[in-house]
Write a protein that holds these residues in place. Structure first.
Motif, PDB file in Angstrom:
ATOM      1  N   THR A 164       0.965  -1.228   0.111  1.00 54.82           N
ATOM      2  CA  THR A 164       0.056  -0.069  -0.063  1.00 54.82           C
ATOM      3  C   THR A 164       1.058   1.196  -0.037  1.00 54.82           C
ATOM      4  O   THR A 164       1.916   1.213   0.650  1.00 54.82           O
TER       5      THR A 164
ATOM      6  N   ASP B   3       6.288   3.724   0.061  1.00 58.40           N
ATOM      7  CA  ASP B   3       5.592   2.728  -0.419  1.00 58.40           C
ATOM      8  C   ASP B   3       6.089   1.538   0.503  1.00 58.40           C
ATOM      9  O   ASP B   3       7.099   1.677   1.068  1.00 58.40           O
TER      10      ASP B   3
ATOM     11  N   ARG C 109      -2.523  -4.476  -5.471  1.00 62.73           N
ATOM     12  CA  ARG C 109      -2.099  -3.224  -5.599  1.00 62.73           C
ATOM     13  C   ARG C 109      -2.005  -2.931  -7.094  1.00 62.73           C
ATOM     14  O   ARG C 109      -1.635  -4.017  -7.780  1.00 62.73           O
TER      15      ARG C 109
ATOM     16  N   SER D  95       0.662  -4.387  -9.576  1.00 66.30           N
ATOM     17  CA  SER D  95       1.342  -5.459  -9.301  1.00 66.30           C
ATOM     18  C   SER D  95       1.123  -6.892 -10.069  1.00 66.30           C
ATOM     19  O   SER D  95       0.279  -6.789 -10.827  1.00 66.30           O
TER      20      SER D  95
ATOM     21  N   THR E 153      -4.416   1.636  -4.420  1.00 62.61           N
ATOM     22  CA  THR E 153      -3.277   2.102  -4.491  1.00 62.61           C
ATOM     23  C   THR E 153      -2.714   2.500  -3.001  1.00 62.61           C
ATOM     24  O   THR E 153      -1.797   2.194  -2.461  1.00 62.61           O
TER      25      THR E 153
ATOM     26  N   TYR F 243      -7.028   0.904   0.660  1.00 62.40           N
ATOM     27  CA  TYR F 243      -6.844  -0.697   0.986  1.00 62.40           C
ATOM     28  C   TYR F 243      -7.954  -0.937   1.984  1.00 62.40           C
ATOM     29  O   TYR F 243      -8.464  -2.036   1.812  1.00 62.40           O
TER      30      TYR F 243
END
Ligand code: 9Z3
Length: 349
Positions: free
Chosen positions: A84, A97, A124, A127, A184, A189
């Motif tokens: 996240t 990050d 994410r 990813s 993101t 999240y």
């Protein structure tokens, strides 16, 4: 193959009706949250796609639950994956990050689908994705060639890999076994995790969480965040980060108390790894904590439970084997035992 057949659910004495109407009545659970959690959610910028995400999750659960018209019936696991971000500016140019390629979550999703689960893949954005691990790492354009003025085809050297990825992915989606939801920031999240967990509450022990995402421990509260790009001409930057409240315990206590919950513990110092995993197991009341060390995370992991710990390893004799295979197989078996036990307790009541 997982040891147990996982379609025993029709035997369960739980109310599994998860109609979309009933999900809309879930209400606001914030009255019951501890103050840190309330502060976090109050300060978070609201999810942009809240309504459509809630609808997608509701429909996916409906499709895979006993109340569904087509009677497809599966266990559902929410797999979280990737790191996240923590924005430093509201109009974000810079952010902190958390490390995670998303490989663990993507590979595990494939093994859960194979074991018959429906998977909500909360990942994410950008990813690793399920079924894409064999795709070429080369730039996208190298996969294709122009065959005429207006026609394009996949380059022969990449055709097999792309065919395999498409087959796996399309089959999972067409069977209604895969829902992919991107995030993101840590704000996105945790709001999405809350939405999913509340939606999965009525699945009882048939629901599961596999929390492999690397979630930031610290954040800048929205109201104390600079609106515009922080200027370097103002000199060195002093940052004060608030602590992100641990949501694991809230899943267990309030959002989806009967769900089977697996979290991950990542350390770089192996001498503290199992101790920290054991602490997390107890503190957050997890059913299992998967302990992994950064450098060896693709080779082996240790599953820590109240009964003891088990280490599973990648099969070194096979070049393309993955540690997620034995890991997910073991967890599927543990989930089966958990469902059986929950069923027994419910029957005794
Ligand atoms: C993990 O430990 C995952 O296994 C990895 C996977 C992130 C190491 P990759 O995505 O790596 O395949 O590159 N995830 C959880 C990490 C984490 O932040 N755990 C918190 C902690 O350790 C608890 S939620 O305190």
């Amino acid at each position: 193959m997982a040891r147990k057949i996982i379609n025993e659910c029709h035997l369960l004495p739980f109310d599994l009706g998860v109609g979309i109407e009933s999900m809309n009545d879930m209400g606001d659970s914030s009255d019951m949250l501890d103050p840190g959690i309330e502060t976090f959610f109050d300060s978070a910028p609201p999810l942009k796609d809240y309504v459509s995400t809630k609808r997608k999750v509701g429909e996916f659960i409906e499709l895979n639950s006993s109340s569904s018209r087509n009677k497809t019936f599966r266990r559902i696991v929410c797999v979280t994956s990737g790191g996240t971000t923590v924005p430093l500016e509201q109009r974000c140019v810079r952010y902190i990050d958390n490390f995670s390629s998303g490989h663990r979550g993507a590979a595990s999703t494939e093994y859960f689908v194979k074991a018959g689960y429906a998977v909500i893949f909360l990942h994410r954005r950008g990813s690793c994705q399920p079924y894409c691990s064999t795709l070429p790492q080369d730039p996208l354009l190298e996969c294709f060639e122009l065959t005429g003025e207006s026609s394009v085809q996949v380059h022969q050297s990449h055709a097999e890999a792309i065919k395999k990825a498409l087959k796996g992915h399309n089959s999972a989606v067409e069977q209604g076994q895969l829902l992919k939801l991107p995030f993101t920031t840590t704000f996105d999240y945790l709001q999405m995790l809350q939405l999913i967990a509340l939606s999965m509450k009525s699945l009882g022990p048939l629901g599961s969480f596999y929390l492999a995402a690397a979630v930031s421990d610290f954040y800048v509260p929205w109201e104390s965040m600079a609106e515009h790009k922080i200027q370097s001409t103002s000199g060195p930057l002093d940052l004060r980060l608030a602590q992100v409240p641990k949501m694991l315990k809230v899943i267990r206590d309030e959002w989806a108390p009967m769900a089977f919950c697996i979290s991950f513990k990542l350390e770089t110092d192996t001498s503290i790894l199992l101790k920290k995993a054991n602490m997390a197991l107890r503190k957050y009341d997890m059913h299992a904590v998967v302990a992994n060390e950064l450098l060896t995370r693709k080779e082996q992991v240790t599953i820590v439970t109240l009964e003891g710990s088990t280490t599973v390893r990648r099969d070194e004799t096979e070049s393309d084997s993955e540690v997620e295979k034995p890991l997910v197989e073991l967890l599927v078996d543990m989930h089966s035992d958990y469902i059986e036990e929950s069923m027994r307790i419910a029957c005794e009541k």
